[in-house]
Design a protein around this motif. Sequence first.
Motif, mmCIF file in Angstrom:
data_model
loop_
_atom_site.group_PDB
_atom_site.id
_atom_site.type_symbol
_atom_site.label_atom_id
_atom_site.label_comp_id
_atom_site.label_asym_id
_atom_site.label_seq_id
_atom_site.Cartn_x
_atom_site.Cartn_y
_atom_site.Cartn_z
ATOM 1 N N ILE A 1 0.832 -1.210 0.000
ATOM 2 C CA ILE A 1 0.000 0.000 0.000
ATOM 3 C C ILE A 1 0.864 1.257 0.000
ATOM 4 C CG2 ILE A 1 -1.802 1.292 1.192
ATOM 5 C CD1 ILE A 1 -2.721 -1.378 0.036
ATOM 6 N N ALA A 2 1.864 1.318 0.892
ATOM 7 C CA ALA A 2 2.673 2.533 1.012
ATOM 8 C C ALA A 2 3.964 2.251 1.762
ATOM 9 C CB ALA A 2 1.893 3.637 1.731
ATOM 10 N N GLU A 3 4.969 3.069 1.499
ATOM 11 C CA GLU A 3 6.173 3.103 2.315
ATOM 12 C C GLU A 3 5.988 4.183 3.369
ATOM 13 O OE1 GLU A 3 8.913 1.220 2.410
ATOM 14 O OE2 GLU A 3 8.018 -0.084 0.907
ATOM 15 N N ASP A 4 6.368 3.866 4.596
ATOM 16 C CA ASP A 4 6.176 4.790 5.716
ATOM 17 C C ASP A 4 7.529 5.079 6.361
ATOM 18 O OD1 ASP A 4 4.891 6.355 7.573
ATOM 19 O OD2 ASP A 4 4.244 4.672 8.838
ATOM 20 N N PRO A 5 8.191 6.178 5.976
ATOM 21 C CA PRO A 5 9.521 6.481 6.522
ATOM 22 C C PRO A 5 9.473 6.758 8.025
ATOM 23 C CG PRO A 5 9.025 7.813 4.574
ATOM 24 C CD PRO A 5 7.738 7.177 5.001
ATOM 25 N N PHE A 6 10.559 6.439 8.714
ATOM 26 C CA PHE A 6 10.691 6.771 10.130
ATOM 27 C C PHE A 6 11.243 8.185 10.265
ATOM 28 C CE2 PHE A 6 11.709 2.020 11.102
ATOM 29 C CZ PHE A 6 10.409 1.692 10.754
ATOM 30 N N VAL A 7 10.852 8.846 11.344
ATOM 31 C CA VAL A 7 11.403 10.156 11.683
ATOM 32 C C VAL A 7 11.856 10.140 13.137
ATOM 33 C CG1 VAL A 7 9.957 11.378 10.012
ATOM 34 C CG2 VAL A 7 9.165 11.092 12.380
ATOM 35 N N VAL A 8 12.678 11.107 13.487
ATOM 36 C CA VAL A 8 13.128 11.279 14.869
ATOM 37 C C VAL A 8 12.273 12.354 15.522
ATOM 38 C CG1 VAL A 8 15.051 11.921 16.374
ATOM 39 C CG2 VAL A 8 15.479 10.615 14.275
ATOM 40 N N ALA A 9 11.765 12.060 16.712
ATOM 41 C CA ALA A 9 10.987 13.040 17.476
ATOM 42 C C ALA A 9 11.728 13.337 18.773
ATOM 43 C CB ALA A 9 9.592 12.512 17.771
ATOM 44 N N ALA A 10 11.949 14.616 19.050
ATOM 45 C CA ALA A 10 12.719 15.027 20.227
ATOM 46 C C ALA A 10 12.016 16.194 20.911
ATOM 47 C CB ALA A 10 14.136 15.430 19.820
ATOM 48 N N PRO A 11 12.339 16.443 22.180
ATOM 49 C CA PRO A 11 11.755 17.599 22.865
ATOM 50 C C PRO A 11 12.418 18.892 22.404
ATOM 51 C CG PRO A 11 13.311 16.498 24.311
ATOM 52 C CD PRO A 11 13.203 15.640 23.072
ATOM 53 N N PRO A 12 11.737 20.029 22.539
ATOM 54 C CA PRO A 12 12.347 21.309 22.182
ATOM 55 C C PRO A 12 13.660 21.509 22.944
ATOM 56 C CG PRO A 12 10.006 21.570 22.605
ATOM 57 C CD PRO A 12 10.350 20.174 23.015
ATOM 58 N N GLY A 13 14.648 22.079 22.260
ATOM 59 C CA GLY A 13 15.940 22.314 22.892
ATOM 60 C C GLY A 13 16.916 21.166 22.758
ATOM 61 N N HIS A 14 16.462 20.050 22.258
ATOM 62 C CA HIS A 14 17.359 18.905 22.068
ATOM 63 C C HIS A 14 18.318 19.198 20.901
ATOM 64 C CE1 HIS A 14 18.671 14.809 21.077
ATOM 65 N NE2 HIS A 14 18.330 14.484 22.323
ATOM 66 N N PRO A 15 19.556 18.685 20.952
ATOM 67 C CA PRO A 15 20.506 18.925 19.858
ATOM 68 C C PRO A 15 19.987 18.537 18.476
ATOM 69 C CG PRO A 15 21.651 18.004 21.749
ATOM 70 C CD PRO A 15 20.191 17.996 22.091
ATOM 71 N N VAL A 16 19.048 17.588 18.414
ATOM 72 C CA VAL A 16 18.478 17.189 17.126
ATOM 73 C C VAL A 16 17.821 18.385 16.438
ATOM 74 C CG1 VAL A 16 16.549 15.881 16.120
ATOM 75 C CG2 VAL A 16 18.180 14.734 17.609
ATOM 76 N N ALA A 17 17.333 19.348 17.225
ATOM 77 C CA ALA A 17 16.632 20.507 16.662
ATOM 78 C C ALA A 17 17.541 21.343 15.762
ATOM 79 C CB ALA A 17 16.064 21.364 17.787
ATOM 80 N N LYS A 18 18.849 21.239 15.955
ATOM 81 C CA LYS A 18 19.782 22.025 15.157
ATOM 82 C C LYS A 18 20.077 21.390 13.799
ATOM 83 C CE LYS A 18 22.082 23.705 19.360
ATOM 84 N NZ LYS A 18 23.372 23.767 20.109
ATOM 85 N N LEU A 19 19.598 20.156 13.609
ATOM 86 C CA LEU A 19 19.896 19.435 12.382
ATOM 87 C C LEU A 19 18.758 19.579 11.383
ATOM 88 C CD1 LEU A 19 21.171 16.105 14.003
ATOM 89 C CD2 LEU A 19 22.562 18.040 13.217
ATOM 90 N N LYS A 20 19.098 19.701 10.096
ATOM 91 C CA LYS A 20 18.079 19.691 9.062
ATOM 92 C C LYS A 20 17.612 18.265 8.801
ATOM 93 C CE LYS A 20 19.477 23.909 6.641
ATOM 94 N NZ LYS A 20 19.911 24.481 5.341
ATOM 95 N N GLN A 21 18.546 17.342 8.772
ATOM 96 C CA GLN A 21 18.262 15.925 8.651
ATOM 97 C C GLN A 21 19.167 15.165 9.614
ATOM 98 O OE1 GLN A 21 18.780 15.046 4.398
ATOM 99 N NE2 GLN A 21 16.561 14.754 4.258
ATOM 100 N N VAL A 22 18.693 13.998 10.038
ATOM 101 C CA VAL A 22 19.431 13.201 11.003
ATOM 102 C C VAL A 22 20.137 12.052 10.295
ATOM 103 C CG1 VAL A 22 19.259 11.732 13.058
ATOM 104 C CG2 VAL A 22 17.798 13.758 12.829
ATOM 105 N N ARG A 23 21.442 11.948 10.517
ATOM 106 C CA ARG A 23 22.182 10.774 10.066
ATOM 107 C C ARG A 23 22.129 9.721 11.165
ATOM 108 N NH1 ARG A 23 27.884 13.229 9.373
ATOM 109 N NH2 ARG A 23 27.202 13.959 11.442
#
Length: 309
Positions: free
Chosen positions: A166-188
């Motif tokens: 039916i579909a491919e469903d990509p995974f994403v990273v979810a983090a709280p505000p202020g987490h270092p992930v917020a500074k990234l455009k995409q996560v490696r």
Amino acid sequence: MPSLNDISLRQLEYVVAVADVLGFRRAAERCHVSQPALSAQIQQLEEVLGVKLFERGTRRVMLTAAGEELVARARRVLTEAGDILSAASRLSDPFAGNLQLGVIPTVAPYVLPEVVPALVKQYPRLRLRLREEKTELLVRALDEGRLDAALLALVPELGELEHTVIAEDPFVVAAPPGHPVAKLKQVRLQDLDEENVLLLEDGHCFRSQALTLCTRIGAREVDFRATSLTTLAQMVMSGEGGITLLPSLSVPTENRLGQLVVRSFAAPVPSRTIALVWRPGYPRADALRELAGTLRSVWPGHKGEAKRS
């Protein structure tokens, strides 16, 4: 020796219901009959067969050794009988009558509100009967003929079930505000090395997929297991547990207030494949393939993107 005239499909249905719930009262409720009527039919069947199918205690009901074998055979008989009815329905109108459809919990709340109205409009004579369960239970229900098809993520444990994607469903990273992930455009993947990650409880196929990914990248699972993606999102919002992985399908709902920082992965993007599955030999398989096409056309966020298997 008993003959086929001494046994009815209704009796077999009652026996299987008791075996499923291990209780006569709940089995009677499930079969929409009175408990005395159900008990009398099962007792009559036991007398015809000459064996006891159940041990009846004051607090619980258990299958006997003979019951284990005969209930397994009864399930197969009921499955075949159901397929006869499905085949007859297919010959007149494959999209008329009941369709027992299972959906895993990490898909159901995010697609059913949108796709069910579309299916009802497209197939007005089709009566959908929906059941939300984890993958293992849905696969068992398919094998036993209690479901016609299921929407789930493809995993090796599906065995010989037939499917169409039916579909491919990509995974994403979810983090709280202020987490270092917020500074990234995409996560490696290496960006999550040694991160604390919250995951679902055992039994969810999404947990297995996420855990495999976390093990590969060196992330650490937090000592907390959620019962739903909603719980995971709420825990991450609190800022106390760490980050989590979510299927993209869930993000519009779980981050509707914008309280999570959500980032996509850089290529290669981890994902899951959502498919419509059914047991081999199911008589309305062609109708299911057509129905899958309708699902693809209205699938949230993936309209027209998925390829046929």
